[in-house]
Design a protein around this motif. Structure first.
Motif, PDB file in Angstrom:
ATOM      1  N   VAL A 191     -15.110 -59.893  19.222  1.00 41.61           N
ATOM      2  CA  VAL A 191     -16.436 -59.751  19.803  1.00 41.61           C
ATOM      3  C   VAL A 191     -16.317 -58.843  21.023  1.00 41.61           C
ATOM      4  O   VAL A 191     -15.544 -59.135  21.950  1.00 41.61           O
ATOM      5  CB  VAL A 191     -17.018 -61.118  20.222  1.00 41.61           C
ATOM      6  N   GLU A 232     -23.145 -58.902  14.879  1.00 39.70           N
ATOM      7  CA  GLU A 232     -22.412 -60.168  14.962  1.00 39.70           C
ATOM      8  C   GLU A 232     -21.165 -60.053  15.839  1.00 39.70           C
ATOM      9  O   GLU A 232     -20.593 -61.063  16.244  1.00 39.70           O
ATOM     10  CB  GLU A 232     -21.987 -60.633  13.568  1.00 39.70           C
ATOM     11  N   GLU A 278     -23.409 -67.582  23.630  1.00 42.31           N
ATOM     12  CA  GLU A 278     -23.395 -66.540  22.613  1.00 42.31           C
ATOM     13  C   GLU A 278     -21.967 -66.078  22.318  1.00 42.31           C
ATOM     14  O   GLU A 278     -21.600 -65.868  21.149  1.00 42.31           O
ATOM     15  CB  GLU A 278     -24.252 -65.357  23.069  1.00 42.31           C
ATOM     16  N   LYS A 282     -20.351 -66.488  18.570  1.00 43.79           N
ATOM     17  CA  LYS A 282     -19.957 -65.308  17.797  1.00 43.79           C
ATOM     18  C   LYS A 282     -18.447 -65.237  17.592  1.00 43.79           C
ATOM     19  O   LYS A 282     -17.984 -64.854  16.508  1.00 43.79           O
ATOM     20  CB  LYS A 282     -20.483 -64.040  18.468  1.00 43.79           C
ATOM     21  N   LYS A 285     -17.435 -67.738  14.867  1.00 44.80           N
ATOM     22  CA  LYS A 285     -17.664 -67.263  13.504  1.00 44.80           C
ATOM     23  C   LYS A 285     -16.557 -66.314  13.045  1.00 44.80           C
ATOM     24  O   LYS A 285     -16.424 -66.069  11.842  1.00 44.80           O
ATOM     25  CB  LYS A 285     -19.022 -66.575  13.411  1.00 44.80           C
TER      26      LYS A 285
END
Length: 448
Positions: A191, A232, A278, A282, A285
């Motif tokens: 991320v 994403e 957030e 993220k 995931k």
């Protein structure tokens, strides 16, 4: 396949001086006009590179810029021979000469934003040179930066290079100083965390009142698009305007991240809880477990953080899963900061050790350990494709230390910048450096 985070440190240039050019950077302004020591500055930076290499970290070097930038002065109306251009600028507009001599390219955290192949749509490592549009003396860097990065990461099969964003205020881009990346492993999708100071077009975002917010939301979004990042895999966050007004000109002065960990000050961001949630969602995931370490203002004030550069540190992952924090000597000199660090490392948490480095020459001009390095995550194949001349080794360290000793002055004041001999010294040094680092012709004097 194994992957690494390689730190490419900026080699301090021969014209390292304290010009006080960076409004909003407290250290830069407070040390303006003092005498500098370019030789000591370069050797201090090299010593850090060598130490990290010897600790087992992958380490590279990024070449400085040609200074003074005579071409930039010509674009502003000065004419004649190179010596005449310098003399005219010294007589008619000394601030422009000082700006053209800035060695600020040493802070290569501002050189570019880098996205690893695991994050990008085309599976290549992407580089976007920062336009550094907020400050004139830095805005002239990106053409040479692009050539140097292109010579270091030349294989188009693995590396993609983008030109700097449009040189206008709406797309002010400060590179990796406002960008970090979280991941479970450097070779896995992560991320990417973009921090901005203001929005150019959306008035809902507050702006600082005293100092400029250098990074715009729109610039961060443009870089993410250029790099082919998915929604994403991106989080945007706004820096707290009040800390910008206290001298936090880049996010890396108030926060640092690595792996799955964000180390930050309590006052660093707006909407901190939303941002943390957030990031956690993220990264989760993508198989990671996001963790944060918040430094309370009650223990370390923003002023302490700015003066010590606690957060302008390198957060490095070690083989045993623990983390090492590389900080400047100024952290040890601040009682509250040092007390906090002692309690942090003794608590058995994620950060187990702190190592201190003397980077006084850089620190006095407003840049600490994190400013001096550009992080590039590479897998084994990509690392093998990097120009081997820029990867730090013991022999390369020895060669560069000798090169510095041969070419650099040990004292430089503003009046010395008007000496045309300084340009000749710089060009002679850089011509030799491009051969040492196997860069080819990257400087204007080598091309024109």
């Amino acid at each position: 396949m194994k992957s690494y985070e390689v730190n490419f440190d900026g080699l301090v240039g021969p014209t390292h001086n304290y010009g006080g050019l960076s409004y909003g950077n407290v250290a830069s302004q407070s040390n303006s006009q003092q005498g500098s020591n370019p030789k000591e500055a370069a050797l201090q930076g090299l010593a850090k590179m060598k130490a990290l290499m010897e600790m087992g970290f992958q380490q590279g070097v990024l070449a400085p810029q040609e200074r003074p930038d005579v071409a930039a002065l010509r674009n502003l109306g000065f004419a004649g021979t190179d010596a005449q251009v310098i003399q005219q600028a010294a007589q008619q507009a000394m601030p422009l000469l000082v700006a053209s001599c800035s060695a600020s390219s040493m802070w290569v955290a501002n050189a570019a934003t880098v996205s690893p192949s695991a994050d990008t749509a085309d599976g290549r490592v992407h580089f976007t040179a920062a336009n550094l549009n907020c400050k004139y003396h830095r805005s002239i860097e990106h053409p040479t930066t692009s050539r140097v990065l292109g010579a270091m990461f030349a294989d188009q099969k693995h590396f993609a290079h983008h030109a700097a964003l449009p040189a206008v205020a709406q797309f002010g881009d400060e590179g990796a100083a406002n960008h970090t990346r979280f991941c479970r492993d450097y070779g896995e999708a992560g991320v990417e965390f973009f921090v901005f100071g203001r929005s150019a077009f959306d008035t809902r975002y507050p702006a600082p009142q005293k100092y400029p917010a250098r990074q715009t939301l729109e610039a961060s979004q443009a870089v993410a698009r250029l790099h082919g990042l998915s929604d994403e895999g991106v989080v945007y966050a706004q820096q707290n305007p009040s800390v910008i007004d206290q001298g936090v000109f880049h996010n890396d002065v108030i926060a640092v991240g690595n792996g799955e960990v964000l180390f930050y000050h309590e006052d660093a961001f707006l909407e901190t809880e939303r941002m943390l949630a957030e990031l956690q969602a993220k990264l989760g995931k993508r198989g990671g477990r996001f963790q944060s370490i918040c430094v309370p203002r009650a223990q370390v004030t923003v002023d302490d953080a700015v003066r010590s550069y606690l957060f302008n540190s390198q957060l490095l992952s070690r083989a045993d899963g623990s983390m090492l924090l590389i900080v400047p000597e100024e952290c040890r000199g601040n009682e509250r900061v040092w007390q906090y660090l002692q309690s942090l490392t003794s608590s058995g948490g994620l950060i187990r050790e702190v190592k201190v480095f003397d980077l006084k020459q850089s620190m006095q001009n407003g840049g600490g350990p994190a400013c001096l390095r550009l992080r590039v995550a590479l897998n084994e194949t990509e690392l093998a494709a990097v120009n081997p001349g820029v990867i730090m080794t013991a022999p390369l360290y020895d060669t560069l230390a000798q090169w510095v000793g041969k070419h650099y002055r040990d004292r430089l004041r503003e009046s010395d910048l008007a000496d045309p001999q300084l340009l000749l010294e710089c060009r002679t040094a850089l011509d030799e450096l491009t051969q040492i680092l196997k860069l080819g012709a990257v400087y204007p004097f080598q091309i024109n």
